[in-house]
Design a protein around this motif. Structure first.
Motif: not given
Length: 266
Positions: A55-58, A75-78, A83-84, A89-90
């Motif tokens: 349903g979207g990037d968010v 989770p942070d590296p994933l 994002d890469a 991130r918008p």
């Protein structure tokens, strides 16, 4: 001259990393879906690196974060890898209250002095005419004998009717008496704002907007209410008159569905 692959090229894709970690943890897709409340088709799609069903990037970031924690991955590296690969991130946009009804103020009326003066003159003329007319009638009336008093009729006793007690105005606490033949969901923003979306069992949109701190929204349907919470940690949730004690983390995206009866079952 050949150029070797960088370490980033050797790392597995996001979906592959989540799938490997799940298998290593001895978990099935159904068990991961049950613990994260991410639907089974979405778990399969993410493990195939298909984020279109999120349903979207968010929402995709939120799903990746929950799945990574469920299979004991950082989770942070994933998230950074996502994002890469998807343009970053918008930038946040300032939120504004939606569906705010415009208040219309009526213009104050100016006093009509001409009409007031005409009414006063008519009242004076009517009073003078009435006084003169009554004065002429008094000269032809018979005098009452001294000592005699006109008969006094005994007034009928009057009964007073006690006004009915006013009906209590329903308040927010009325959700505690939610009807059993419907599903009733109440959302309250506690300390932070949160974007929320609510739909009925037919998929019709009930609300889509920002819930500011201190605001509440109540939704009701005959069968089911589907929710999407942009920041579930900022929302206090009541379902069918019962508070839901789920402890959501700040910024956590949640997709929830509730039906009639106990919210633990719905």
């Amino acid at each position: 001259m050949s150029i070797g692959n960088s370490p980033e090229d050797d790392r597995p894709s996001i979906g592959r990393a989540l799938q490997q970690a799940r298998i290593a943890a001895g978990l099935t897709v159904e068990e991961v879906s049950s613990s994260t409340r991410v639907r089974i088709p979405i778990v399969h799609a993410i493990e195939d690196d298909d984020f279109s069903r999120s349903g979207g990037d968010v929402y995709a970031r939120g799903h990746i974060r929950m799945l990574a924690r469920a299979v004991r991955l950082e989770p942070d590296p994933l998230i950074a890898q996502f994002d890469a690969e998807h343009g970053g991130r918008p930038a946040p946009t300032p939120a504004a209250p939606l569906f705010e009804a415009e208040r219309i103020r009526s213009e104050p009326r100016r006093p009509n002095w001409t009409a007031a003066m005409v009414a006063a003159i008519v009242a004076v003329i009517g009073f003078v005419g009435f006084t003169l007319f009554n004065g002429d009638d008094d000269s032809g009336t018979a005098q009452v004998a001294e000592g005699s008093t006109p008969d006094k009729t005994t007034p009928e006793p009057t009964t007073t009717t006690k006004p009915a007690d006013p009906k209590p105005v329903p308040s927010e606490s009325a959700i505690a008496a939610a009807p059993r033949d419907k599903v009733t969901v109440k959302l309250s923003a506690t300390e932070r704002k949160s974007w929320i979306s609510a739909k009925d069992h037919n998929g019709r949109q009930l609300f889509d907007g920002i819930l500011l701190p201190g605001d509440s929204k109540t939704f009701q349907d005959n069968e089911r209410v589907d929710l999407v919470l942009g920041d579930a940690g900022a929302i206090e949730l009541f379902v069918n008159g019962k508070k839901v004690d789920d402890r959501f983390e700040p910024g956590q995206v949640e997709r929830l569905s509730y039906t009639k009866g106990d919210p633990e079952v719905g």
